[in-house]
Design an enzyme around this catalytic site. Structure first.
Site, PDB file in Angstrom:
ATOM      1  N   HIS A  55       0.924  -1.158  -0.013  1.00 18.83           N
ATOM      2  CA  HIS A  55      -0.046  -0.067   0.191  1.00 18.83           C
ATOM      3  C   HIS A  55       0.658   1.094  -0.028  1.00 18.83           C
ATOM      4  CE1 HIS A  55      -3.922   1.944   0.787  1.00 18.83           C
ATOM      5  NE2 HIS A  55      -3.270   2.977   0.874  1.00 18.83           N
ATOM      6  N   HIS A  57       1.548   5.293  -1.881  1.00 20.33           N
ATOM      7  CA  HIS A  57       1.179   6.473  -3.154  1.00 20.33           C
ATOM      8  C   HIS A  57       2.279   7.224  -3.800  1.00 20.33           C
ATOM      9  CE1 HIS A  57      -3.267   6.568  -1.818  1.00 20.33           C
ATOM     10  NE2 HIS A  57      -2.699   6.049  -0.520  1.00 20.33           N
ATOM     11  N   GLN A 150      -9.437   9.036  -5.712  1.00 19.46           N
ATOM     12  CA  GLN A 150      -9.221   9.460  -4.693  1.00 19.46           C
ATOM     13  C   GLN A 150     -10.309  10.590  -4.244  1.00 19.46           C
ATOM     14  OE1 GLN A 150      -5.653  10.368  -2.475  1.00 19.46           O
ATOM     15  NE2 GLN A 150      -7.665  10.668  -1.539  1.00 19.46           N
ATOM     16  N   HIS A 208      -9.374   1.542  -0.397  1.00 17.95           N
ATOM     17  CA  HIS A 208      -9.421   2.215   0.994  1.00 17.95           C
ATOM     18  C   HIS A 208     -10.493   2.194   1.764  1.00 17.95           C
ATOM     19  CE1 HIS A 208      -5.799   3.892  -0.976  1.00 17.95           C
ATOM     20  NE2 HIS A 208      -5.422   4.679   0.123  1.00 17.95           N
ATOM     21  N   GLU A 211     -11.270   4.279   6.317  1.00 19.01           N
ATOM     22  CA  GLU A 211     -10.252   5.017   6.998  1.00 19.01           C
ATOM     23  C   GLU A 211     -10.842   6.384   7.669  1.00 19.01           C
ATOM     24  OE1 GLU A 211      -7.281   6.395   4.288  1.00 19.01           O
ATOM     25  OE2 GLU A 211      -5.796   6.740   5.894  1.00 19.01           O
ATOM     26  N   ASP A 307       1.982   3.224   2.782  1.00 16.96           N
ATOM     27  CA  ASP A 307       1.060   4.151   2.453  1.00 16.96           C
ATOM     28  C   ASP A 307       1.756   5.549   2.059  1.00 16.96           C
ATOM     29  OD1 ASP A 307      -1.453   5.480   2.083  1.00 16.96           O
ATOM     30  OD2 ASP A 307      -2.195   5.638   4.081  1.00 16.96           O
ATOM     31  N   TRP A 313       0.284  13.834   3.426  1.00 12.80           N
ATOM     32  CA  TRP A 313      -0.461  12.879   4.560  1.00 12.80           C
ATOM     33  C   TRP A 313       0.515  12.714   5.667  1.00 12.80           C
ATOM     34  CZ3 TRP A 313      -1.387  12.238  -0.491  1.00 12.80           C
ATOM     35  CH2 TRP A 313      -2.736  12.161  -1.061  1.00 12.80           C
TER      36      TRP A 313
HETATM   37 FE   FE2 Z   1      -3.485   4.925   0.970  1.00 14.11          FE
END
Ligand code: FE2
Length: 422
Positions: A55, A57, A150, A208, A211, A307, A313
């Protein structure tokens, strides 16, 4: 005669063995006296199959501070910042950042990554960029691309159309974000839609899912039912699942058997969720981690995902799956020796199973990819996050690092301090 012989290493199960490599395959494992084009002495070192991250990005990685930092530290501000960045980022810039990240990953023995690629904007520059990255790194790193809406499959103006376009362009996996759709109902509808798309196209599914800290966010229930309906089994993964930490225990006692029945896997991301979740809590403050041990007790396959690294993030990150597992071990309180050892297996074998990697492992006939660590056991590797002395990808040595012990100049004291357990 082998091309490469990795001599005398300790495998994760404690076996001491030599590994002979011919071409891009492991030719033999055992006590091998044979000659080789190159011999790598791994005596006393841990030799593991490569680390795997299910996982990530990569379209956003190494962009920390662009266009500015995430002041609230929340998921929602991160999504908003990324929404600005993806409109100004060029294909070349995204490719450059991603390839730099892959270099970093390789040096840490991370040789397979599943990355979610934002399919929200009509220009789909992120998809174009990540397809190029996948092509470039293929000789040494397996990159899997998830078409990831997204801003929502239905909430974004062309969310569904652009996801389909991204799959047609070559993305490997169907993604989703039901908790970000406008309503709980539309979130559940998106899960049904996405599972159908995956089943019809014969693709994997990685959503996802939940979350959030909302105990009523229950899209994982819908997901498990749809995975069962379409027979997707282990080709489906629920990422994050953080709301499960706050669900009613009675409800969870019904939910866990449904997840187990479906055969789907789960990917918690402890580094990011320990910082993103619980931001609206005072005290007690929730940890942002799903029920890892409880799901494992039900036979559900769980990996650890990274992630984010240096993006809207998450402001830190090292491309090291041992850092990820180390945080997961702490937050899930997996401190029994068997649980610590399992945390290592999660970032190797279990993550490989989640990604469906063919030819993974240290056995004859498998792909010749491995990492030699300056540690004696998997648990010691977690404690130290040690140097990766040698990384071999598809039969080629792609990274080497000298042992890095401290040398003391103290009178009457040993000259070298080894971090490893004696
Ligand atoms: Fe993610």
């Amino acid at each position: 005669m082998f091309d490469i012989l990795v001599k005398g290493g300790t495998l994760p199960d404690g076996t001491v063995a030599d590994i002979g490599i011919t071409g891009d395959r492991i030719a033999a494992v055992g006590r091998l006296g044979a000659e080789a084009g190159r011999v790598i002495d791994a005596s006393g070192d841990l030799v593991s199959p490569p680390f795997v991250d299910p996982h990530f990005h990569m379209d956003a990685t190494l962009s920390y501070g662009l266009p500015r930092v995430n002041a609230s530290g929340t998921l929602l501000e991160g999504i908003s910042l990324w929404g600005e960045l993806r409109e100004i980022a060029t294909v070349e810039e995204m490719v450059g950042r991603a390839v730099r990240y892959c270099d970093w990953a390789v040096s840490r023995g991370l040789l397979a990554i599943r990355t979610h690629v934002d399919t929200t904007p009509d220009h789909l520059r992120g998809v174009e960029a990540m397809l190029e990255v996948k092509r470039r790194v293929a000789p040494y790193l397996d990159l899997q691309l998830v078409a990831f809406p997204q801003d929502g499959l239905y909430r974004a103006p062309n969310g569904r159309e652009n996801l389909i376009r991204a799959l047609d362009m070559g993305c490997d996996v169907v993604g989703g974000i039901p908790h970000f759709e406008r309503t709980m109902q539309e979130g559940a509808d998106s899960v049904r839609d996405l599972a159908r798309i995956a089943a019809e196209r014969g693709l994997m599914l990685d959503i996802h899912c939940d979350e959030t800290d909302d105990p009523m966010s229950r899209h994982v229930e819908t997901m498990a039912a749809e995975v069962t309906r379409h027979g997707l089994g282990a080709r489906a993964a629920g990422s994050h699942l953080t709301s499960m930490h706050s669900m009613d225990n009675y409800y969870v006692s019904k939910l866990l058997p449904l997840i187990a029945e479906s055969g789907m896997t789960a990917i918690p991301n402890p580094l990011i969720n320990i910082t993103l979740q619980g931001r609206h809590d005072t005290f007690p403050k929730r940890r942002g981690l799903t029920r890892v041990k409880e799901m494992q007790a039900m036979g559900i396959t769980i990996g650890w995902g990274q992630d984010c690294v240096l993006d809207p993030w998450y402001s830190l990150g090292t491309a090291d799956m041992l850092d990820v597992a180390f945080m997961g071990l702490h937050v899930a309180q997996m401190t029994h020796p068997a649980e610590m050892a399992r945390c290592f297996t999660m970032v190797t074998e279990h993550n490989a199973a989640i990604m469906g990697l063919a030819g993974y492992g240290l056995r004859p006939g498998a792909t010749a990819s491995l990492v030699v660590l300056d540690a004696g056991t998997p648990t010691e590797a977690l404690r130290l996050r040690p140097d990766r002395l040698c990384v071999i990808a598809k039969g080629r040595v792609v990274s080497e690092q000298a042992r890095n012990d401290a040398r003391l100049g103290l009178p009457g004291r040993p000259a070298t301090v080894r971090r490893r357990h004696p």
